[in-house]
Scaffold this motif. Sequence first.
Motif, mmCIF file in Angstrom:
data_model
loop_
_atom_site.group_PDB
_atom_site.id
_atom_site.type_symbol
_atom_site.label_atom_id
_atom_site.label_comp_id
_atom_site.label_asym_id
_atom_site.label_seq_id
_atom_site.Cartn_x
_atom_site.Cartn_y
_atom_site.Cartn_z
ATOM 1 N N LYS A 1 -16.424 2.792 0.723
ATOM 2 C CA LYS A 1 -16.257 2.306 2.098
ATOM 3 C C LYS A 1 -14.845 2.480 2.652
ATOM 4 O O LYS A 1 -14.678 2.675 3.856
ATOM 5 N N TYR A 2 -13.845 2.364 1.777
ATOM 6 C CA TYR A 2 -12.472 2.264 2.241
ATOM 7 C C TYR A 2 -11.571 3.268 1.519
ATOM 8 O O TYR A 2 -11.781 3.559 0.349
ATOM 9 N N MET A 3 -10.566 3.746 2.253
ATOM 10 C CA MET A 3 -9.598 4.662 1.664
ATOM 11 C C MET A 3 -8.195 4.153 1.912
ATOM 12 O O MET A 3 -7.866 3.691 3.007
ATOM 13 N N THR A 4 -7.351 4.253 0.881
ATOM 14 C CA THR A 4 -5.926 4.057 1.050
ATOM 15 C C THR A 4 -5.199 5.051 0.160
ATOM 16 O O THR A 4 -5.816 5.809 -0.603
ATOM 17 N N SER A 5 -3.901 5.067 0.269
ATOM 18 C CA SER A 5 -3.056 5.970 -0.526
ATOM 19 C C SER A 5 -1.631 5.475 -0.388
ATOM 20 O O SER A 5 -1.338 4.633 0.474
ATOM 21 N N PRO A 6 -0.719 5.967 -1.218
ATOM 22 C CA PRO A 6 0.682 5.565 -1.028
ATOM 23 C C PRO A 6 1.195 5.855 0.383
ATOM 24 O O PRO A 6 1.891 5.020 0.973
ATOM 25 N N ALA A 7 0.811 7.004 0.923
ATOM 26 C CA ALA A 7 1.257 7.355 2.280
ATOM 27 C C ALA A 7 0.599 6.459 3.322
ATOM 28 O O ALA A 7 1.262 5.968 4.243
ATOM 29 N N GLU A 8 -0.709 6.236 3.187
ATOM 30 C CA GLU A 8 -1.445 5.426 4.162
ATOM 31 C C GLU A 8 -0.959 3.983 4.164
ATOM 32 O O GLU A 8 -0.773 3.375 5.227
ATOM 33 N N ALA A 9 -0.750 3.427 2.985
ATOM 34 C CA ALA A 9 -0.357 2.026 2.875
ATOM 35 C C ALA A 9 1.055 1.766 3.389
ATOM 36 O O ALA A 9 1.416 0.617 3.645
ATOM 37 N N SER A 10 1.839 2.831 3.559
ATOM 38 C CA SER A 10 3.257 2.666 3.902
ATOM 39 C C SER A 10 3.620 3.259 5.253
ATOM 40 O O SER A 10 4.793 3.212 5.639
ATOM 41 N N ARG A 11 2.660 3.772 5.987
ATOM 42 C CA ARG A 11 3.031 4.560 7.167
ATOM 43 C C ARG A 11 3.581 3.734 8.319
ATOM 44 O O ARG A 11 4.231 4.274 9.218
ATOM 45 N N ARG A 12 3.353 2.416 8.315
ATOM 46 C CA ARG A 12 3.912 1.582 9.391
ATOM 47 C C ARG A 12 5.275 1.001 9.029
ATOM 48 O O ARG A 12 5.895 0.316 9.847
ATOM 49 N N ILE A 13 5.733 1.253 7.814
ATOM 50 C CA ILE A 13 6.994 0.658 7.354
ATOM 51 C C ILE A 13 8.156 1.600 7.665
ATOM 52 O O ILE A 13 8.133 2.770 7.285
ATOM 53 N N LYS A 14 9.143 1.078 8.368
ATOM 54 C CA LYS A 14 10.343 1.835 8.725
ATOM 55 C C LYS A 14 11.576 1.067 8.264
ATOM 56 O O LYS A 14 11.636 -0.155 8.411
ATOM 57 N N PRO A 15 12.599 1.734 7.736
ATOM 58 C CA PRO A 15 12.597 3.157 7.404
ATOM 59 C C PRO A 15 11.621 3.465 6.275
ATOM 60 O O PRO A 15 11.157 2.554 5.592
ATOM 61 N N GLU A 16 11.310 4.736 6.099
ATOM 62 C CA GLU A 16 10.319 5.135 5.103
ATOM 63 C C GLU A 16 10.723 4.637 3.717
ATOM 64 O O GLU A 16 11.833 4.868 3.252
ATOM 65 N N PRO A 17 9.819 3.935 3.036
ATOM 66 C CA PRO A 17 10.154 3.400 1.710
ATOM 67 C C PRO A 17 10.240 4.491 0.655
ATOM 68 O O PRO A 17 9.753 5.622 0.860
ATOM 69 N N THR A 18 10.818 4.152 -0.473
ATOM 70 C CA THR A 18 10.876 5.091 -1.591
ATOM 71 C C THR A 18 9.468 5.336 -2.120
ATOM 72 O O THR A 18 8.527 4.580 -1.825
ATOM 73 N N GLU A 19 9.316 6.377 -2.918
ATOM 74 C CA GLU A 19 8.000 6.682 -3.472
ATOM 75 C C GLU A 19 7.519 5.542 -4.367
ATOM 76 O O GLU A 19 6.329 5.187 -4.348
ATOM 77 N N GLU A 20 8.429 4.951 -5.119
ATOM 78 C CA GLU A 20 8.054 3.823 -5.974
ATOM 79 C C GLU A 20 7.516 2.662 -5.146
ATOM 80 O O GLU A 20 6.523 2.020 -5.514
ATOM 81 N N GLN A 21 8.164 2.378 -4.011
ATOM 82 C CA GLN A 21 7.699 1.297 -3.145
ATOM 83 C C GLN A 21 6.365 1.656 -2.498
ATOM 84 O O GLN A 21 5.497 0.787 -2.315
ATOM 85 N N GLN A 22 6.183 2.921 -2.166
ATOM 86 C CA GLN A 22 4.894 3.360 -1.618
ATOM 87 C C GLN A 22 3.772 3.117 -2.621
ATOM 88 O O GLN A 22 2.671 2.701 -2.250
ATOM 89 N N HIS A 23 4.053 3.370 -3.897
ATOM 90 C CA HIS A 23 3.048 3.100 -4.935
ATOM 91 C C HIS A 23 2.712 1.609 -4.975
ATOM 92 O O HIS A 23 1.536 1.238 -5.034
ATOM 93 N N ALA A 24 3.737 0.777 -4.945
ATOM 94 C CA ALA A 24 3.513 -0.671 -4.971
ATOM 95 C C ALA A 24 2.702 -1.113 -3.759
ATOM 96 O O ALA A 24 1.807 -1.968 -3.867
#
Length: 222
Positions: A181-204
């Motif tokens: 039913k649902y999709m997420t990803s490191p990029a999707e979960a972080s796209r509203r966060i500015k400035p862009e988080p680190t890859e490690e934070q995107q994983h979290a």
Amino acid sequence: MKFFKQVLAAALCSFAVGAGASPAAPSAGAEYVVLPEPQAVDTGKKVEVIEFFAYYCPHCYALEPALAAWVKKQGDNIVFKRVHVSRGQSVLPQQKLFFTLDAMGLLEQHHQKAFEAMHVQNNPLRNDEMVFNWAASRGIDKRNFMATYHGMGVAAKLRRTDRMMADYRVDYWPMLFVDGKYMTSPAEASRRIKPEPTEEQQHANALQVLDFLVAKAKAEKK
């Protein structure tokens, strides 16, 4: 002057919130996507989580340790599945490697090592012989591996992957799907966060959204 200071303070506060933001309250269309056509699952009362990934993908490799730890923490709460994506002839040997290991019951033992072969040891695994030699170097029976690699079961998994990628609308990776039913990803979960988080934070962030989606899907099963 007082008004200007108030505006400046509000702006700085807003920036601070954005800089330190995390997907604590995920919403559809932002931190995750609702699939337009739900896909069938066969996991009963357990929630299905599927990762679409590729061995050559550096982002998939970087995500793997955190994702594996998350899956282990979930225990019997979910059924976790991996699907190695298709991407032409250059990726086909790696895809067949994944499905061969899976068919032989050797995936958990060698999955991380396949990632390391590409990203640490610079072994591109770009053709069948490279894959066969790598498997043999890992102590896997080469004859059995080759038979499975060229077998009908793996061929069927390749065809099914193409259908799944179309049905789930997979156009980049890693992508994570919850209960069809649902999709997420490191990029999707972080796209509203500015400035862009680190890859490690995107994983979290992605794992935090996964927690939310698994709970949501579990509640919807009742």
